[in-house]
Design a protein around this motif. Structure first.
Motif, short mmCIF file in Angstrom:
data_model
loop_
_atom_site.label_atom_id
_atom_site.label_comp_id
_atom_site.label_asym_id
_atom_site.label_seq_id
_atom_site.Cartn_x
_atom_site.Cartn_y
_atom_site.Cartn_z
N TRP A 29 0.84 -1.20 0.00
CA TRP A 29 0.00 0.00 0.00
C TRP A 29 0.88 1.25 0.00
N ALA A 30 0.60 2.18 -0.88
CA ALA A 30 1.42 3.38 -1.01
C ALA A 30 0.81 4.58 -0.29
N ASP A 31 -0.34 4.37 0.35
CA ASP A 31 -0.99 5.43 1.12
C ASP A 31 -1.28 6.67 0.27
N GLN A 32 -1.63 6.45 -0.99
CA GLN A 32 -2.07 7.53 -1.86
C GLN A 32 -3.45 7.16 -2.38
N THR A 33 -4.43 7.96 -2.07
CA THR A 33 -5.81 7.67 -2.47
C THR A 33 -6.47 8.92 -3.03
N ALA A 34 -7.62 8.73 -3.65
CA ALA A 34 -8.37 9.86 -4.20
C ALA A 34 -8.84 10.78 -3.08
N GLN A 35 -8.77 12.07 -3.34
CA GLN A 35 -9.24 13.07 -2.40
C GLN A 35 -10.67 13.49 -2.77
N PRO A 36 -11.41 14.09 -1.84
CA PRO A 36 -12.78 14.49 -2.15
C PRO A 36 -12.86 15.33 -3.43
N GLY A 37 -13.74 14.89 -4.33
CA GLY A 37 -13.93 15.59 -5.59
C GLY A 37 -13.12 15.05 -6.75
N ASP A 38 -12.15 14.18 -6.50
CA ASP A 38 -11.38 13.60 -7.60
C ASP A 38 -12.28 12.77 -8.51
N PHE A 39 -11.91 12.71 -9.79
CA PHE A 39 -12.71 11.93 -10.74
C PHE A 39 -11.84 11.43 -11.88
N ILE A 40 -12.41 10.47 -12.62
CA ILE A 40 -11.79 9.97 -13.84
C ILE A 40 -12.86 9.90 -14.91
N ASP A 41 -12.51 10.29 -16.15
CA ASP A 41 -13.39 10.18 -17.30
C ASP A 41 -12.92 9.03 -18.18
N LEU A 42 -13.81 8.08 -18.44
CA LEU A 42 -13.53 6.92 -19.28
C LEU A 42 -14.42 6.98 -20.52
N ARG A 43 -13.80 7.28 -21.65
CA ARG A 43 -14.57 7.36 -22.91
C ARG A 43 -14.62 5.98 -23.56
N ALA A 44 -15.83 5.51 -23.83
CA ALA A 44 -16.01 4.18 -24.42
C ALA A 44 -15.65 4.22 -25.90
N GLU A 45 -14.74 3.34 -26.31
CA GLU A 45 -14.31 3.27 -27.71
C GLU A 45 -15.01 2.15 -28.46
N MET A 46 -15.81 1.38 -27.77
CA MET A 46 -16.77 0.43 -28.33
C MET A 46 -17.88 0.36 -27.29
N ASN A 47 -18.92 -0.40 -27.51
CA ASN A 47 -19.92 -0.58 -26.47
C ASN A 47 -19.31 -1.43 -25.35
N VAL A 48 -19.22 -0.86 -24.16
CA VAL A 48 -18.49 -1.51 -23.07
C VAL A 48 -19.43 -1.79 -21.90
N LEU A 49 -19.40 -3.02 -21.42
CA LEU A 49 -20.06 -3.37 -20.17
C LEU A 49 -19.09 -3.08 -19.04
N ALA A 50 -19.40 -2.09 -18.22
CA ALA A 50 -18.57 -1.73 -17.08
C ALA A 50 -19.18 -2.31 -15.81
N VAL A 51 -18.36 -2.97 -15.01
CA VAL A 51 -18.81 -3.55 -13.75
C VAL A 51 -17.92 -2.98 -12.64
N LEU A 52 -18.54 -2.37 -11.64
CA LEU A 52 -17.81 -1.73 -10.55
C LEU A 52 -18.18 -2.35 -9.22
N SER A 53 -17.20 -2.41 -8.33
CA SER A 53 -17.43 -2.80 -6.94
C SER A 53 -16.81 -1.72 -6.06
N ASN A 54 -17.67 -1.04 -5.31
CA ASN A 54 -17.21 0.09 -4.50
C ASN A 54 -16.79 -0.40 -3.11
N CYS A 55 -15.70 -1.18 -3.10
CA CYS A 55 -15.14 -1.73 -1.87
C CYS A 55 -13.67 -1.33 -1.77
N PRO A 56 -13.13 -1.21 -0.56
CA PRO A 56 -11.73 -0.80 -0.41
C PRO A 56 -10.76 -1.76 -1.10
N HIS A 57 -9.65 -1.21 -1.54
CA HIS A 57 -8.56 -1.98 -2.13
C HIS A 57 -8.13 -3.09 -1.16
#
Length: 238
Positions: free
Chosen positions: A159-187
């Motif tokens: 663990w490098a003790d570097q994590t997202a801060q409040p308000g951080d975001f990422i934009d993922l542009r789909a380059e084909m039709n993509v099924l995205a599956v997310l699990s909002n659980c800690p690393h």
């Protein structure tokens, strides 16, 4: 000078909050962008993604790292499939903390939290995939968003003790039709003994058509080849 990262509400097609510990899946249509925001910060969000039109093609962590000579993703980089095509482009990113190596949490890694019903990404993935007629065999090494790990000289991941801060975001542009599956659980390497995953916000919006000098498409020869493979594949489907 601050940068305006706001999205025109007229372009938004979906806007949803993913509670801490929950899973989420959605088909992100080609040409639209999935913005994942950490309103209260984040200690990790595990992600899988597939070609929505042929799920046998899916995200490949090894190729994504090898082709780009980097296991830690940021703006301008790509998520490659196991067929050498591009699933997502990272068109914007305020965190720069996304690792391809750390794997996902499970019952064993969650033992540090003690007794209780603490959701984990392995089980979340199974639940999400079952609803998409997929299953255990379709779980591959995942991407971990919003966290950083380090690789020690002996190969250990820490663990490098570097994590997202409040308000951080990422934009993922789909380059084909993509099924995205997310699990909002800690690393799984998060050393905190407290299970307290924060909510995430998922916004899908109609992104502008990539320009001729689009960073993700033209950043290096490997990216150019990846998009040539992707565009050729999509051309066959028309």
């Amino acid at each position: 000078m601050s940068t305006d990262y706001s999205i025109d509400p007229a372009l938004v097609t979906w806007d949803e909050v993913i509670p801490g510990g929950a899973y989420w899946s959605r088909v992100i249509k080609r040409g639209t962008t999935l913005r994942l925001i950490a309103p209260e910060g984040s200690r990790g969000v595990a992600m899988l993604c597939y070609n929505a039109d042929n799920p046998i093609e899916r995200y490949n962590a090894a190729d994504t790292a090898k082709i780009q000579f980097n296991a830690f993703l940021k703006k301008g980089m790509l998520l490659y499939s196991d067929m050498g095509r591009v699933l997502f482009s990272i068109t914007e990113d305020t965190a720069g903390l996304h690792d391809t190596l750390g794997g996902c949490s499970n019952l064993t890694t969650n033992a540090k939290y003690g007794e209780g019903d603490f959701k984990n990404s392995r089980d979340n993935f199974l639940l999400a995939l079952t609803k998409r007629n997929l299953g255990k065999k379709d779980i591959m090494p995942n991407l971990n968003l919003f966290t950083r790990i380090a690789v020690e000289p002996n190969g250990n991941l820490v663990w490098a003790d570097q994590t997202a801060q409040p308000g951080d975001f990422i934009d993922l542009r789909a380059e084909m039709n993509v099924l995205a599956v997310l699990s909002n659980c800690p690393h799984p390497l998060d050393p905190s003994p407290t299970y307290d995953p924060k909510p995430m916000r998922a916004i899908v919006w109609n992104a502008p058509v990539p320009a001729a000098d689009d960073l993700c498409r033209t950043g290096n020869p490997e990216a150019v080849r990846g998009f040539q493979n992707t565009d050729a594949y999509l051309g066959q489907l028309v």
